[in-house]
Design an enzyme around this catalytic site. Sequence first.
Site, short mmCIF file in Angstrom:
data_model
loop_
_atom_site.label_atom_id
_atom_site.label_comp_id
_atom_site.label_asym_id
_atom_site.label_seq_id
_atom_site.Cartn_x
_atom_site.Cartn_y
_atom_site.Cartn_z
N ASP A 176 0.71 -1.35 -0.16
CA ASP A 176 0.10 -0.02 0.01
C ASP A 176 0.99 1.11 -0.03
O ASP A 176 1.65 1.57 1.02
CB ASP A 176 -0.70 0.17 1.12
CG ASP A 176 -2.06 -0.84 1.02
OD1 ASP A 176 -1.89 -2.03 0.45
OD2 ASP A 176 -2.98 -0.94 1.81
N LYS A 212 -6.89 3.08 -4.07
CA LYS A 212 -7.53 3.25 -2.59
C LYS A 212 -7.55 4.77 -2.03
O LYS A 212 -7.00 5.59 -2.24
CB LYS A 212 -6.36 2.47 -1.56
CG LYS A 212 -6.77 2.50 -0.07
CD LYS A 212 -5.58 1.92 0.74
CE LYS A 212 -5.70 1.93 2.15
NZ LYS A 212 -4.60 1.29 2.79
N LYS A 221 -10.33 -0.08 -3.32
CA LYS A 221 -10.32 -0.06 -1.53
C LYS A 221 -10.83 1.14 -0.96
O LYS A 221 -9.66 2.22 -0.81
CB LYS A 221 -8.94 -0.53 -1.33
CG LYS A 221 -8.94 -0.63 0.38
CD LYS A 221 -7.55 -1.34 0.77
CE LYS A 221 -7.60 -1.39 2.37
NZ LYS A 221 -6.17 -1.63 2.96
#
Length: 297
Positions: free
Chosen positions: A134, A197, A233
């Site tokens: 991430d 995300k 996400k």
Amino acid sequence: MRSLVAGLPGVDEVGAQGRIAMLGTRSIKTTSKAWAIDTAISMVDLTTLEGMDTAGKVRALCAKAKHPDPLDTSVPHVAAVCVYGDMVATARAEVGSTLHVAAVATAFPSGRAELDVKLADTVHSVEAGADEIDMVIDRGAFLEGDLALVFDQIKAVKSVCGTAHLKVILETGELQTLDNVRRASWLAILAGADFIKTSTGKITPAATLPVTLVMLEAIRDFHEISGRRIGMKPAGGIRTSKDAIKYLVLVNETLGKDWLIPDLFRFGASTLLNDLLLQRQRMSTGHYSGPDYVTID
């Protein structure tokens, strides 16, 4: 790349808000709600990202990730555990090959570091066992219009991920407008993101339905052009089963049921898991369990 991203049409904010309001009125059948709760559980990235994290806390997190309800083996495990890079080896040893291990890298959560530091951070996490990275973009560079820098950094991080999937965090709460969210989504996708995300979970606002809609539309439009599927996400601020189901409805309406799998949609919302477990228990027994039914994270 720059001309394509700069030339994207603006977002109809009123239209986006109206669509979210319309989807919020959808009623869900009980059988569909039961399916949605189990599906949402299977999509959670159970996370601990605190300065006081210990190996013991990470092991406890992994145990809950594998068996969210130790008394009910029909409850699915979550999708992944998400930790800082120095805790990846501990997490991997605990979950084995059962779950994904995601590491926040690239100077999380600020994203402010030299590229060689970001790459070293990523390589270390992958070598320790992370199969998902991430990374957070440099919002300062993005807001100054230095899209090439942001693009090049994402592409460079992707190049050292190996087989690990790259989730690119836009930190949408700092991007100021939905137009910027659309541009950042396309920038990340074109640079090689496997997932996009919304947020680090460290600032407010985090994930919202209008922001998620804009990002899902970018994924949809890119898929129509390329045939490549990008994951999504939303992270931060999603605390209830009711909220989670609204997100699942939004994904189904925008991308279709093919995206309703953990490989393509995740929730970055650890506190959500407890509410999903409580609602699942209520649907099964007709009443809520006591406060000790779920762990305090």
